[in-house]
Design a protein around this motif. Structure first.
Motif, PDB file in Angstrom:
ATOM      1  N   SER A   1       0.844  -1.193   0.000  1.00 22.22           N
ATOM      2  CA  SER A   1       0.000   0.000   0.000  1.00 22.22           C
ATOM      3  C   SER A   1       0.883   1.250   0.000  1.00 22.22           C
ATOM      4  N   PHE A   2       0.576   2.174  -0.900  1.00 22.07           N
ATOM      5  CA  PHE A   2       1.277   3.448  -0.951  1.00 22.07           C
ATOM      6  C   PHE A   2       0.338   4.523  -0.416  1.00 22.07           C
ATOM      7  N   GLY A   3       0.815   5.279   0.556  1.00 21.74           N
ATOM      8  CA  GLY A   3      -0.027   6.309   1.143  1.00 21.74           C
ATOM      9  C   GLY A   3       0.810   7.315   1.896  1.00 21.74           C
ATOM     10  N   CYS A   4       0.151   8.152   2.676  1.00 25.79           N
ATOM     11  CA  CYS A   4       0.887   9.147   3.441  1.00 25.79           C
ATOM     12  C   CYS A   4       0.295   9.287   4.836  1.00 25.79           C
ATOM     13  N   LEU A   5       1.147   9.693   5.745  1.00 26.83           N
ATOM     14  CA  LEU A   5       0.780   9.905   7.138  1.00 26.83           C
ATOM     15  C   LEU A   5       1.112  11.343   7.513  1.00 26.83           C
ATOM     16  N   TYR A   6       0.248  11.944   8.314  1.00 18.25           N
ATOM     17  CA  TYR A   6       0.522  13.293   8.800  1.00 18.25           C
ATOM     18  C   TYR A   6      -0.291  13.537  10.061  1.00 18.25           C
ATOM     19  N   PRO A   7       0.184  14.396  10.955  1.00 20.18           N
ATOM     20  CA  PRO A   7      -0.572  14.696  12.178  1.00 20.18           C
ATOM     21  C   PRO A   7      -1.943  15.274  11.838  1.00 20.18           C
ATOM     22  N   HIS A   8      -2.960  14.948  12.622  1.00 23.38           N
ATOM     23  CA  HIS A   8      -4.330  15.396  12.352  1.00 23.38           C
ATOM     24  C   HIS A   8      -4.420  16.908  12.204  1.00 23.38           C
ATOM     25  N   ARG A   9      -3.700  17.633  13.052  1.00 28.01           N
ATOM     26  CA  ARG A   9      -3.808  19.090  13.018  1.00 28.01           C
ATOM     27  C   ARG A   9      -3.262  19.675  11.725  1.00 28.01           C
ATOM     28  N   LYS A  10      -2.389  18.936  11.034  1.00 26.51           N
ATOM     29  CA  LYS A  10      -1.799  19.450   9.805  1.00 26.51           C
ATOM     30  C   LYS A  10      -2.836  19.600   8.698  1.00 26.51           C
ATOM     31  N   LEU A  11      -3.940  18.859   8.796  1.00 22.61           N
ATOM     32  CA  LEU A  11      -4.967  18.937   7.761  1.00 22.61           C
ATOM     33  C   LEU A  11      -5.589  20.331   7.713  1.00 22.61           C
ATOM     34  N   GLN A  12      -5.461  21.089   8.799  1.00 20.76           N
ATOM     35  CA  GLN A  12      -5.996  22.445   8.827  1.00 20.76           C
ATOM     36  C   GLN A  12      -5.112  23.419   8.040  1.00 20.76           C
ATOM     37  N   ASP A  13      -3.903  22.991   7.720  1.00 18.56           N
ATOM     38  CA  ASP A  13      -2.962  23.846   7.014  1.00 18.56           C
ATOM     39  C   ASP A  13      -3.192  23.700   5.508  1.00 18.56           C
ATOM     40  N   PRO A  14      -3.582  24.769   4.817  1.00 23.76           N
ATOM     41  CA  PRO A  14      -3.886  24.665   3.380  1.00 23.76           C
ATOM     42  C   PRO A  14      -2.740  24.104   2.549  1.00 23.76           C
ATOM     43  N   LYS A  15      -1.500  24.495   2.872  1.00 22.47           N
ATOM     44  CA  LYS A  15      -0.394  24.021   2.040  1.00 22.47           C
ATOM     45  C   LYS A  15      -0.191  22.515   2.173  1.00 22.47           C
ATOM     46  N   ILE A  16      -0.441  21.974   3.384  1.00 24.92           N
ATOM     47  CA  ILE A  16      -0.319  20.528   3.579  1.00 24.92           C
ATOM     48  C   ILE A  16      -1.430  19.815   2.815  1.00 24.92           C
ATOM     49  N   ARG A  17      -2.634  20.309   2.954  1.00 22.71           N
ATOM     50  CA  ARG A  17      -3.768  19.691   2.270  1.00 22.71           C
ATOM     51  C   ARG A  17      -3.582  19.726   0.745  1.00 22.71           C
ATOM     52  N   LEU A  18      -3.150  20.863   0.227  1.00 22.89           N
ATOM     53  CA  LEU A  18      -2.945  20.991  -1.212  1.00 22.89           C
ATOM     54  C   LEU A  18      -1.825  20.070  -1.687  1.00 22.89           C
ATOM     55  N   PHE A  19      -0.745  19.964  -0.901  1.00 21.11           N
ATOM     56  CA  PHE A  19       0.384  19.119  -1.304  1.00 21.11           C
ATOM     57  C   PHE A  19      -0.018  17.647  -1.321  1.00 21.11           C
ATOM     58  N   VAL A  20      -0.700  17.209  -0.275  1.00 24.04           N
ATOM     59  CA  VAL A  20      -1.124  15.808  -0.208  1.00 24.04           C
ATOM     60  C   VAL A  20      -2.088  15.493  -1.351  1.00 24.04           C
ATOM     61  N   ASP A  21      -3.039  16.378  -1.612  1.00 23.07           N
ATOM     62  CA  ASP A  21      -3.988  16.162  -2.710  1.00 23.07           C
ATOM     63  C   ASP A  21      -3.263  16.091  -4.054  1.00 23.07           C
ATOM     64  N   PHE A  22      -2.298  16.971  -4.239  1.00 22.05           N
ATOM     65  CA  PHE A  22      -1.558  17.026  -5.507  1.00 22.05           C
ATOM     66  C   PHE A  22      -0.771  15.738  -5.734  1.00 22.05           C
ATOM     67  N   VAL A  23      -0.012  15.325  -4.731  1.00 19.30           N
ATOM     68  CA  VAL A  23       0.805  14.116  -4.880  1.00 19.30           C
ATOM     69  C   VAL A  23      -0.082  12.885  -5.034  1.00 19.30           C
ATOM     70  N   ALA A  24      -1.183  12.820  -4.296  1.00 17.10           N
ATOM     71  CA  ALA A  24      -2.084  11.672  -4.385  1.00 17.10           C
ATOM     72  C   ALA A  24      -2.643  11.542  -5.794  1.00 17.10           C
ATOM     73  N   SER A  25      -3.061  12.645  -6.383  1.00 18.31           N
ATOM     74  CA  SER A  25      -3.639  12.613  -7.723  1.00 18.31           C
ATOM     75  C   SER A  25      -2.599  12.278  -8.781  1.00 18.31           C
ATOM     76  N   GLU A  26      -1.463  12.965  -8.731  1.00 15.66           N
ATOM     77  CA  GLU A  26      -0.452  12.794  -9.771  1.00 15.66           C
ATOM     78  C   GLU A  26       0.294  11.470  -9.653  1.00 15.66           C
ATOM     79  N   SER A  27       0.498  10.982  -8.444  1.00 15.99           N
ATOM     80  CA  SER A  27       1.279   9.758  -8.268  1.00 15.99           C
ATOM     81  C   SER A  27       0.558   8.539  -8.815  1.00 15.99           C
ATOM     82  N   LYS A  28      -0.765   8.522  -8.739  1.00 17.27           N
ATOM     83  CA  LYS A  28      -1.518   7.403  -9.317  1.00 17.27           C
ATOM     84  C   LYS A  28      -1.220   7.256 -10.790  1.00 17.27           C
ATOM     85  N   GLN A  29      -1.204   8.387 -11.486  1.00 18.91           N
ATOM     86  CA  GLN A  29      -0.908   8.347 -12.925  1.00 18.91           C
ATOM     87  C   GLN A  29       0.535   7.924 -13.172  1.00 18.91           C
ATOM     88  N   ARG A  30       1.452   8.412 -12.338  1.00 18.20           N
ATOM     89  CA  ARG A  30       2.848   8.096 -12.534  1.00 18.20           C
ATOM     90  C   ARG A  30       3.125   6.614 -12.283  1.00 18.20           C
TER      91      ARG A  30
END
Length: 301
Positions: free
Chosen positions: A268-297
């Motif tokens: 399984s490929f995934g990511c882990l991060y502290p719960h409070r980090k989800l409130q940070d827009p840059k963390i949320r945007l980065f995780v969403d970006f890598v999740a979307s693009e990595s599937k294609q890659r």
């Protein structure tokens, strides 16, 4: 602001264990980082570190101050993240870790595109096949390949990655091609990914009778997955690798898949991060970006 910078330097020096490492992490020279720590000690009127020629460790008061200083930095970062969310312009630094193989071939190639899209965000990528502690190492996001579980962290699964057993044609000529999982228990040299304090090692194979754990054994191991690939290419043994990690070698014939009817369990490929980090827009945007693009890659490799 100089005091705040000194706090940041102090926190990273404690977390990384040296002034050089702490300064480098903040893109400061060792001399500047050392001056920041001295300025802080002078302001507080206490010694924050015990220093020897070989070791740097926080004093008792340094440990107490670290706990409070880290909370100050985290609170300020969270406040800035909230404001950035309102302005729709995320900013700041994201500290990311990933295993060597998946980091080099999946995560790292995506970072320049993310940085171009969000120019006010800096990304610091640290690659290691060893298990890391996000809290102790001061990291924001950890990409992982394998068993995904950590009750203290938020988990986002991205994809299942097929694994394959591979060996060089030269190795199979010399030692024979295994026909069943039991053949791995004989004279074959299994190339193992291990590091200090790692658990007992098994390869879990998918058979018509269900999952079967094989106690893989070999004459040497490494804590770097790319070293195992190189050993396999040199005819040293059989490696258990994510398919995307060795796709080019399978295509060229430099490596051959073995036991394709009983392949290893996907990772399984995934990511882990502290719960409070989800409130940070840059963390949320980065995780969403890598999740979307990595599937294609992963699908393309």
């Amino acid at each position: 602001m100089p005091y705040l910078e000194s706090l940041r330097v102090f926190v990273r020096v404690v977390e990384l264990g040296s002034i050089t490492s702490g300064g480098r992490d903040l893109r400061l020279t060792p001399a500047v980082a050392s001056n920041r720590v001295k300025e802080l000690e002078s302001r507080l009127g206490v010694r924050l570190f015990n220093r020897t020629t070989r070791n740097l460790s926080p004093t008792e008061v340094g440990k107490v101050f670290y706990d409070h200083a880290r909370k100050v930095i985290e609170t300020l970062d969270e406040a800035e993240a909230v404001v950035a969310g309102f302005s729709d312009k995320p900013r700041g630094t994201i500290r990311v870790t990933a295993p060597l193989g998946v980091g080099r071939r999946i995560v790292a190639p995506l970072i320049p595109a993310f940085a171009d899209k969000y120019p006010n965000v800096d990304v610091q990528l640290r690659l290691s096949d060893r298990k890391v502690d996000l809290f102790e190492d001061g990291l924001d996001v950890a990409f992982v390949l394998g068993e995904l579980k950590d009750s203290n962290l938020k988990l986002r699964k991205i994809a299942d990655c097929d694994r394959v057993l591979v060996a060089a044609p030269e190795y199979l000529e010399a030692h024979g091609t295994p026909q069943t999982p039991d053949d791995l228990l004989g004279d074959h040299n299994c190339l193992l990914l291990r590091f200090p304090r790692s658990p007992e090692y098994f390869w879990t194979l998918q058979t018509e009778n269900g999952l079967r754990k094989i106690e893989a054994k070999g004459r040497y191991d490494a804590d770097d997955g790319d070293v195992l690939t190189q050993w396999a290419l040199e005819g040293a043994g059989i490696a258990n690798k994510p398919r995307f990690d060795v796709a080019q070698h399978l295509k060229s014939g430099a490596l051959v898949e073995v036991l394709s009817d009983t392949p290893p369990l996907p990772a399984s490929f995934g990511c882990l991060y502290p719960h409070r980090k989800l409130q940070d827009p840059k963390i949320r945007l980065f995780v969403d970006f890598v999740a979307s693009e990595s599937k294609q890659r992963i699908a393309q490799l």
